[in-house]
Design a protein around this motif. Structure first.
Motif, PDB file in Angstrom:
ATOM      1  N   VAL A  18       0.811  -1.363  -0.030  1.00  0.00           N
ATOM      2  CA  VAL A  18      -0.021  -0.162   0.058  1.00  0.00           C
ATOM      3  C   VAL A  18       0.786   1.240  -0.110  1.00  0.00           C
ATOM      4  CG1 VAL A  18      -1.941   1.250   1.270  1.00  0.00           C
ATOM      5  CG2 VAL A  18      -1.818  -1.445   1.200  1.00  0.00           C
ATOM      6  N   VAL A  19       1.878   1.301   0.768  1.00  0.00           N
ATOM      7  CA  VAL A  19       2.877   2.444   0.760  1.00  0.00           C
ATOM      8  C   VAL A  19       3.282   2.783  -0.314  1.00  0.00           C
ATOM      9  CG1 VAL A  19       4.669   3.358   1.961  1.00  0.00           C
ATOM     10  CG2 VAL A  19       2.964   2.081   3.438  1.00  0.00           C
ATOM     11  N   ALA A  20       4.053   1.579  -0.963  1.00  0.00           N
ATOM     12  CA  ALA A  20       4.407   1.746  -2.433  1.00  0.00           C
ATOM     13  C   ALA A  20       3.610   2.239  -3.522  1.00  0.00           C
ATOM     14  CB  ALA A  20       4.999   0.635  -2.919  1.00  0.00           C
ATOM     15  N   THR A  21       2.390   1.691  -3.446  1.00  0.00           N
ATOM     16  CA  THR A  21       1.328   2.289  -4.306  1.00  0.00           C
ATOM     17  C   THR A  21       0.954   3.547  -4.459  1.00  0.00           C
ATOM     18  OG1 THR A  21       0.402  -0.143  -4.219  1.00  0.00           O
ATOM     19  CG2 THR A  21      -1.059   1.626  -5.083  1.00  0.00           C
ATOM     20  N   VAL A  22       0.669   3.821  -3.009  1.00  0.00           N
ATOM     21  CA  VAL A  22       0.465   5.350  -2.678  1.00  0.00           C
ATOM     22  C   VAL A  22       1.401   6.396  -3.260  1.00  0.00           C
ATOM     23  CG1 VAL A  22      -0.419   7.101  -0.915  1.00  0.00           C
ATOM     24  CG2 VAL A  22      -1.434   4.938  -1.021  1.00  0.00           C
ATOM     25  N   ILE A  64      -0.348  13.268   1.775  1.00  0.00           N
ATOM     26  CA  ILE A  64      -1.038  13.102   2.959  1.00  0.00           C
ATOM     27  C   ILE A  64      -1.465  11.636   2.989  1.00  0.00           C
ATOM     28  CG2 ILE A  64      -3.626  13.589   3.960  1.00  0.00           C
ATOM     29  CD1 ILE A  64      -3.491  16.134   2.777  1.00  0.00           C
ATOM     30  N   GLY A  65      -1.750  11.082   1.923  1.00  0.00           N
ATOM     31  CA  GLY A  65      -1.984   9.461   1.813  1.00  0.00           C
ATOM     32  C   GLY A  65      -0.787   8.727   2.428  1.00  0.00           C
ATOM     33  N   ILE A  66       0.399   9.177   1.839  1.00  0.00           N
ATOM     34  CA  ILE A  66       1.699   8.410   2.340  1.00  0.00           C
ATOM     35  C   ILE A  66       1.760   8.655   3.848  1.00  0.00           C
ATOM     36  CG2 ILE A  66       4.180   8.441   2.368  1.00  0.00           C
ATOM     37  CD1 ILE A  66       3.922   9.695  -0.541  1.00  0.00           C
ATOM     38  N   TRP A  67       1.537   9.790   4.314  1.00  0.00           N
ATOM     39  CA  TRP A  67       1.670   9.893   5.934  1.00  0.00           C
ATOM     40  C   TRP A  67       0.390   8.964   6.556  1.00  0.00           C
ATOM     41  CZ3 TRP A  67      -2.351  12.242   8.890  1.00  0.00           C
ATOM     42  CH2 TRP A  67      -2.083  12.225  10.242  1.00  0.00           C
ATOM     43  N   TYR A  68      -0.657   9.000   5.964  1.00  0.00           N
ATOM     44  CA  TYR A  68      -1.600   8.125   6.349  1.00  0.00           C
ATOM     45  C   TYR A  68      -1.247   6.500   6.164  1.00  0.00           C
ATOM     46  CZ  TYR A  68      -6.068   5.917   7.077  1.00  0.00           C
ATOM     47  OH  TYR A  68      -7.181   5.285   7.507  1.00  0.00           O
ATOM     48  N   VAL A  69      -1.084   5.927   5.261  1.00  0.00           N
ATOM     49  CA  VAL A  69      -0.740   4.489   5.038  1.00  0.00           C
ATOM     50  C   VAL A  69       0.573   4.068   5.764  1.00  0.00           C
ATOM     51  CG1 VAL A  69      -2.058   4.269   3.102  1.00  0.00           C
ATOM     52  CG2 VAL A  69       0.350   4.944   2.940  1.00  0.00           C
ATOM     53  N   ARG A  70       1.460   5.310   5.915  1.00  0.00           N
ATOM     54  CA  ARG A  70       2.636   4.548   6.741  1.00  0.00           C
ATOM     55  C   ARG A  70       2.189   4.377   8.227  1.00  0.00           C
ATOM     56  NH1 ARG A  70       7.525   8.059   6.459  1.00  0.00           N
ATOM     57  NH2 ARG A  70       8.572   6.179   7.347  1.00  0.00           N
ATOM     58  N   GLY A  71       1.466   5.138   8.717  1.00  0.00           N
ATOM     59  CA  GLY A  71       0.710   5.094  10.255  1.00  0.00           C
ATOM     60  C   GLY A  71      -0.004   3.974  10.252  1.00  0.00           C
TER      61      GLY A  71
END
Length: 90
Positions: A18-22, A64-71
């Protein structure tokens, strides 16, 4: 008209990179923004300047999505490391 109810269980959610995709999506939006910058005048003359700002907004929302999916990914790992929840004693 009767309310629709599911007749089968929902499948398990797909988990992937998911992180790589976003991150890839955010990079793609930013590259598209940079690719359109040389055509700023043409886009403005033809009323298509919103294309440029859409790409920039996509890159910003991607950050913002990267921050969210990393969390989210970190929370999933923390939960998995904690093990199964303890049963409450009566």
């Amino acid at each position: 008209m009767a309310k629709w109810t599911a007749t089968h269980e929902a499948p398990e959610p797909l988990e992937g990179p998911v992180v790589a995709t976003v991150t890839g999506g955010a990079i793609l939006w930013f590259v598209l923004f940079l690719a359109q910058l040389p055509f700023y005048g043409w886009l403005d003359d033809h009323g298509h300047l919103w294309w440029l700002w859409t790409c920039l907004a996509g890159a910003g929302l991607g950050l913002i999505g990267i921050w969210y999916v990393r969390g989210r990914d970190a929370a999933i790992r923390r939960d998995a490391a904690a093990g199964p929840p303890a049963a409450d004693a009566p």
